[in-house]
Write an enzyme that holds these catalytic residues in place. Sequence first.
Site, PDB file in Angstrom:
ATOM      1  N   ASN A 155      20.352 -35.566 -19.285  1.00 26.73           N
ATOM      2  CA  ASN A 155      19.684 -34.285 -19.092  1.00 26.73           C
ATOM      3  C   ASN A 155      20.566 -33.434 -18.174  1.00 26.73           C
ATOM      4  O   ASN A 155      20.839 -33.835 -17.041  1.00 26.73           O
ATOM      5  CB  ASN A 155      18.302 -34.499 -18.465  1.00 26.73           C
ATOM      6  CG  ASN A 155      17.546 -33.192 -18.274  1.00 26.73           C
ATOM      7  OD1 ASN A 155      18.105 -32.218 -17.761  1.00 26.73           O
ATOM      8  ND2 ASN A 155      16.290 -33.172 -18.654  1.00 26.73           N
ATOM      9  N   ARG A 189      25.771 -18.602  -9.054  1.00 28.23           N
ATOM     10  CA  ARG A 189      26.833 -17.571  -9.059  1.00 28.23           C
ATOM     11  C   ARG A 189      26.923 -17.005 -10.473  1.00 28.23           C
ATOM     12  O   ARG A 189      26.447 -17.607 -11.418  1.00 28.23           O
ATOM     13  CB  ARG A 189      28.193 -18.187  -8.671  1.00 28.23           C
ATOM     14  CG  ARG A 189      28.318 -18.589  -7.216  1.00 28.23           C
ATOM     15  CD  ARG A 189      28.453 -17.380  -6.299  1.00 28.23           C
ATOM     16  NE  ARG A 189      28.389 -17.752  -4.889  1.00 28.23           N
ATOM     17  CZ  ARG A 189      29.457 -18.103  -4.172  1.00 28.23           C
ATOM     18  NH1 ARG A 189      30.654 -18.169  -4.746  1.00 28.23           N
ATOM     19  NH2 ARG A 189      29.320 -18.415  -2.896  1.00 28.23           N
ATOM     20  N   HIS A 241      15.810 -29.069 -20.766  1.00 31.30           N
ATOM     21  CA  HIS A 241      14.416 -28.643 -20.614  1.00 31.30           C
ATOM     22  C   HIS A 241      14.433 -27.162 -20.239  1.00 31.30           C
ATOM     23  O   HIS A 241      14.387 -26.813 -19.065  1.00 31.30           O
ATOM     24  CB  HIS A 241      13.734 -29.452 -19.517  1.00 31.30           C
ATOM     25  CG  HIS A 241      12.246 -29.267 -19.480  1.00 31.30           C
ATOM     26  ND1 HIS A 241      11.373 -30.276 -19.174  1.00 31.30           N
ATOM     27  CD2 HIS A 241      11.479 -28.170 -19.705  1.00 31.30           C
ATOM     28  CE1 HIS A 241      10.131 -29.816 -19.206  1.00 31.30           C
ATOM     29  NE2 HIS A 241      10.172 -28.546 -19.526  1.00 31.30           N
ATOM     30  N   ARG A 249      13.052 -24.245 -19.213  1.00 33.00           N
ATOM     31  CA  ARG A 249      11.774 -23.786 -18.683  1.00 33.00           C
ATOM     32  C   ARG A 249      11.638 -22.272 -18.821  1.00 33.00           C
ATOM     33  O   ARG A 249      12.645 -21.551 -18.788  1.00 33.00           O
ATOM     34  CB  ARG A 249      11.615 -24.211 -17.217  1.00 33.00           C
ATOM     35  CG  ARG A 249      11.551 -25.729 -17.069  1.00 33.00           C
ATOM     36  CD  ARG A 249      11.330 -26.165 -15.639  1.00 33.00           C
ATOM     37  NE  ARG A 249      11.257 -27.623 -15.523  1.00 33.00           N
ATOM     38  CZ  ARG A 249      10.150 -28.336 -15.701  1.00 33.00           C
ATOM     39  NH1 ARG A 249       9.012 -27.712 -16.026  1.00 33.00           N
ATOM     40  NH2 ARG A 249      10.147 -29.649 -15.581  1.00 33.00           N
ATOM     41  N   HIS A 291      17.043 -23.094 -14.708  1.00 37.29           N
ATOM     42  CA  HIS A 291      18.299 -23.800 -14.933  1.00 37.29           C
ATOM     43  C   HIS A 291      18.788 -23.539 -16.372  1.00 37.29           C
ATOM     44  O   HIS A 291      19.538 -22.580 -16.582  1.00 37.29           O
ATOM     45  CB  HIS A 291      18.253 -25.301 -14.603  1.00 37.29           C
ATOM     46  CG  HIS A 291      16.979 -26.023 -14.968  1.00 37.29           C
ATOM     47  ND1 HIS A 291      16.458 -26.027 -16.240  1.00 37.29           N
ATOM     48  CD2 HIS A 291      16.146 -26.783 -14.217  1.00 37.29           C
ATOM     49  CE1 HIS A 291      15.367 -26.780 -16.266  1.00 37.29           C
ATOM     50  NE2 HIS A 291      15.139 -27.251 -15.039  1.00 37.29           N
ATOM     51  N   GLU A 312      13.242 -30.644 -24.425  1.00 36.95           N
ATOM     52  CA  GLU A 312      11.920 -30.858 -23.842  1.00 36.95           C
ATOM     53  C   GLU A 312      11.283 -29.521 -23.524  1.00 36.95           C
ATOM     54  O   GLU A 312      11.987 -28.536 -23.245  1.00 36.95           O
ATOM     55  CB  GLU A 312      12.052 -31.649 -22.538  1.00 36.95           C
ATOM     56  CG  GLU A 312      12.713 -32.985 -22.690  1.00 36.95           C
ATOM     57  CD  GLU A 312      12.832 -33.694 -21.372  1.00 36.95           C
ATOM     58  OE1 GLU A 312      12.990 -33.039 -20.345  1.00 36.95           O
ATOM     59  OE2 GLU A 312      12.759 -34.937 -21.375  1.00 36.95           O
ATOM     60  N   THR A 335       8.339 -29.524 -11.113  1.00 37.20           N
ATOM     61  CA  THR A 335       8.988 -30.413 -12.071  1.00 37.20           C
ATOM     62  C   THR A 335       7.896 -31.099 -12.874  1.00 37.20           C
ATOM     63  O   THR A 335       6.709 -30.950 -12.576  1.00 37.20           O
ATOM     64  CB  THR A 335       9.903 -31.462 -11.388  1.00 37.20           C
ATOM     65  OG1 THR A 335      10.654 -32.152 -12.406  1.00 37.20           O
ATOM     66  CG2 THR A 335       9.101 -32.478 -10.582  1.00 37.20           C
ATOM     67  N   HIS A 372      12.372 -39.735 -16.082  1.00 37.05           N
ATOM     68  CA  HIS A 372      11.997 -39.039 -14.850  1.00 37.05           C
ATOM     69  C   HIS A 372      12.223 -39.934 -13.628  1.00 37.05           C
ATOM     70  O   HIS A 372      11.578 -40.960 -13.454  1.00 37.05           O
ATOM     71  CB  HIS A 372      10.578 -38.492 -14.835  1.00 37.05           C
ATOM     72  CG  HIS A 372      10.451 -37.330 -13.886  1.00 37.05           C
ATOM     73  ND1 HIS A 372      10.568 -36.007 -14.271  1.00 37.05           N
ATOM     74  CD2 HIS A 372      10.264 -37.315 -12.539  1.00 37.05           C
ATOM     75  CE1 HIS A 372      10.441 -35.220 -13.195  1.00 37.05           C
ATOM     76  NE2 HIS A 372      10.261 -35.990 -12.137  1.00 37.05           N
ATOM     77  N   ASP A 373      13.201 -39.523 -12.828  1.00 35.04           N
ATOM     78  CA  ASP A 373      13.558 -40.234 -11.585  1.00 35.04           C
ATOM     79  C   ASP A 373      14.158 -41.617 -11.822  1.00 35.04           C
ATOM     80  O   ASP A 373      14.189 -42.446 -10.904  1.00 35.04           O
ATOM     81  CB  ASP A 373      12.371 -40.334 -10.624  1.00 35.04           C
ATOM     82  CG  ASP A 373      12.066 -38.991  -9.963  1.00 35.04           C
ATOM     83  OD1 ASP A 373      10.947 -38.833  -9.450  1.00 35.04           O
ATOM     84  OD2 ASP A 373      12.951 -38.101  -9.992  1.00 35.04           O
ATOM     85  N   GLY A 405      18.584 -37.249 -15.727  1.00 38.82           N
ATOM     86  CA  GLY A 405      19.294 -36.045 -15.313  1.00 38.82           C
ATOM     87  C   GLY A 405      19.532 -35.970 -13.826  1.00 38.82           C
ATOM     88  O   GLY A 405      20.664 -36.080 -13.352  1.00 38.82           O
ATOM     89  N   HIS A 406      18.450 -35.800 -13.076  1.00 38.72           N
ATOM     90  CA  HIS A 406      18.605 -35.475 -11.650  1.00 38.72           C
ATOM     91  C   HIS A 406      19.544 -36.449 -10.935  1.00 38.72           C
ATOM     92  O   HIS A 406      20.560 -36.053 -10.362  1.00 38.72           O
ATOM     93  CB  HIS A 406      17.237 -35.455 -10.959  1.00 38.72           C
ATOM     94  CG  HIS A 406      17.284 -34.863  -9.594  1.00 38.72           C
ATOM     95  ND1 HIS A 406      17.155 -33.506  -9.350  1.00 38.72           N
ATOM     96  CD2 HIS A 406      17.494 -35.446  -8.392  1.00 38.72           C
ATOM     97  CE1 HIS A 406      17.278 -33.287  -8.053  1.00 38.72           C
ATOM     98  NE2 HIS A 406      17.479 -34.446  -7.451  1.00 38.72           N
TER      99      HIS A 406
HETATM  100  C1  LIG Z   1      10.216 -34.140 -18.620  1.00 43.96           C
HETATM  101  C2  LIG Z   1      10.906 -34.685 -17.447  1.00 43.96           C
HETATM  102  O1  LIG Z   1      10.458 -35.580 -16.806  1.00 43.96           O
HETATM  103  C3  LIG Z   1      12.188 -34.118 -17.062  1.00 43.96           C
HETATM  104  O2  LIG Z   1      13.049 -34.240 -18.094  1.00 43.96           O
HETATM  105  C4  LIG Z   1      12.148 -32.672 -16.752  1.00 43.96           C
HETATM  106  O3  LIG Z   1      12.935 -31.993 -17.657  1.00 43.96           O
HETATM  107  C5  LIG Z   1      12.701 -32.435 -15.414  1.00 43.96           C
HETATM  108  O4  LIG Z   1      12.694 -31.055 -15.238  1.00 43.96           O
HETATM  109  P1  LIG Z   1      13.514 -30.455 -14.020  1.00 43.96           P
HETATM  110  O5  LIG Z   1      14.971 -30.828 -14.237  1.00 43.96           O
HETATM  111  O6  LIG Z   1      13.249 -28.967 -14.108  1.00 43.96           O
HETATM  112  O7  LIG Z   1      12.957 -31.112 -12.780  1.00 43.96           O
HETATM  113  N1  LIG Z   2      12.695 -36.699 -19.588  1.00 44.24           N
HETATM  114  C1  LIG Z   2      13.337 -37.071 -18.356  1.00 44.24           C
HETATM  115  C2  LIG Z   2      14.616 -36.304 -18.223  1.00 44.24           C
HETATM  116  O1  LIG Z   2      15.093 -35.707 -19.180  1.00 44.24           O
HETATM  117  C3  LIG Z   2      15.331 -36.289 -16.927  1.00 44.24           C
HETATM  118  O2  LIG Z   2      14.481 -36.553 -15.847  1.00 44.24           O
HETATM  119  P1  LIG Z   2      15.223 -36.688 -14.427  1.00 44.24           P
HETATM  120  O3  LIG Z   2      16.200 -37.828 -14.562  1.00 44.24           O
HETATM  121  O4  LIG Z   2      15.917 -35.380 -14.164  1.00 44.24           O
HETATM  122  O5  LIG Z   2      14.124 -36.986 -13.440  1.00 44.24           O
END
Ligand SMILES: CC(=O)[C@@H](O)[C@H](O)COP(=O)(O)O
Ligand SMILES: NCC(=O)COP(=O)(O)O
EC number: 2.6.99.2
Length: 269
Positions: free
Chosen positions: A23, A34, A59, A61, A66, A90, A125, A216-217, A239-240
């Site tokens: 992600n 920027r 995702h 939004r 982002h 998503e 989120t 997620h996480d 992603g994060h």
């Molecule tokens: C659906 C999910 O859990 C994540 O993929 C979501 O896309 C996180 O979104 P943010 O990156 O905006 O926190």
């Molecule tokens: N659906 C989860 C995702 O795409 C990424 O979640 P995260 O790793 O950014 O919490």
Amino acid sequence: MTTAQTTPPTVPASARKTALSVNINKVALLRNTRHLDIPNVTRAAELCLEAGAQGITVHPRPDERHIRPDDVYELAALMKDWPHCEFNIEGNPFHNLMDFERNLSARGLPLHQCTFVPDSAEQFTSDHGWSFPDDAKRLKPLIEQVHARGVRVSLFMDPIPEAMVAAKAVGADRVEFYTESYARAWSGPQKNKVLSSFVEAARAAAAINLGVNAGHDLNRDNLSEFLRAVPGVLEVSIGHALIADALELGYAATVKDYLRCINEAFTPA
Ligand SMILES: CC(=O)[C@@H](O)[C@H](O)COP(=O)(O)O
Ligand SMILES: NCC(=O)COP(=O)(O)O
């Protein structure tokens, strides 16, 4: 025959190795601070694919904090060069997600999966899954629309075994388990209790031929244990934590380390 209803896989889900979908929301978040297109979102995706990621997730939004619309179409164009990898979008289908899905189809651009997420427009989120039976009636026609264009549908869900039948009944191909509760419990005494809810929900999904994704996480610490315990996870979208790791290690080394974590889960202990 739509893509979503193509021939069932030759390898049973329980035996298939989990795919990694990166992600890249957070690359776009940094880019948006920027007016320089640095870091470049499409380049980030390309480097992750070159390193072995099996897919890209975004995702977009409604507030465009982002991922922006241009990112979606540029990434879809990139995915044409990666026919064995998947593009997953998503979003909330009652907000902007369906517009992206329709436009990609109209432009002949690849999209493999839509993940329906019940987020409000301004939500910090994602923090919960769909609620059944409340959401069933309004979701069903949207799932049918996406299927009609040959795209798989996954529903973002909490790991509630009884809810799997309802998700299947509205036409979902897969569910994506919302894994924040596992990530939060991972280093504490409740880990196994929380993990067992995911195991039971995965078993309930497998019993009705409903695919399981997760996200997620998730991170390099908690990923292997989750995949070793929870049967048949087809895809993790991360992603994060992954992008944060890439700030330190680079995209390629980071993706390879996440793939190592996935492989570790499929290696006999
Ligand atoms: C659906 C999910 O859990 C994540 O993929 C979501 O896309 C996180 O979104 P943010 O990156 O905006 O926190
Ligand atoms: N659906 C989860 C995702 O795409 C990424 O979640 P995260 O790793 O950014 O919490």
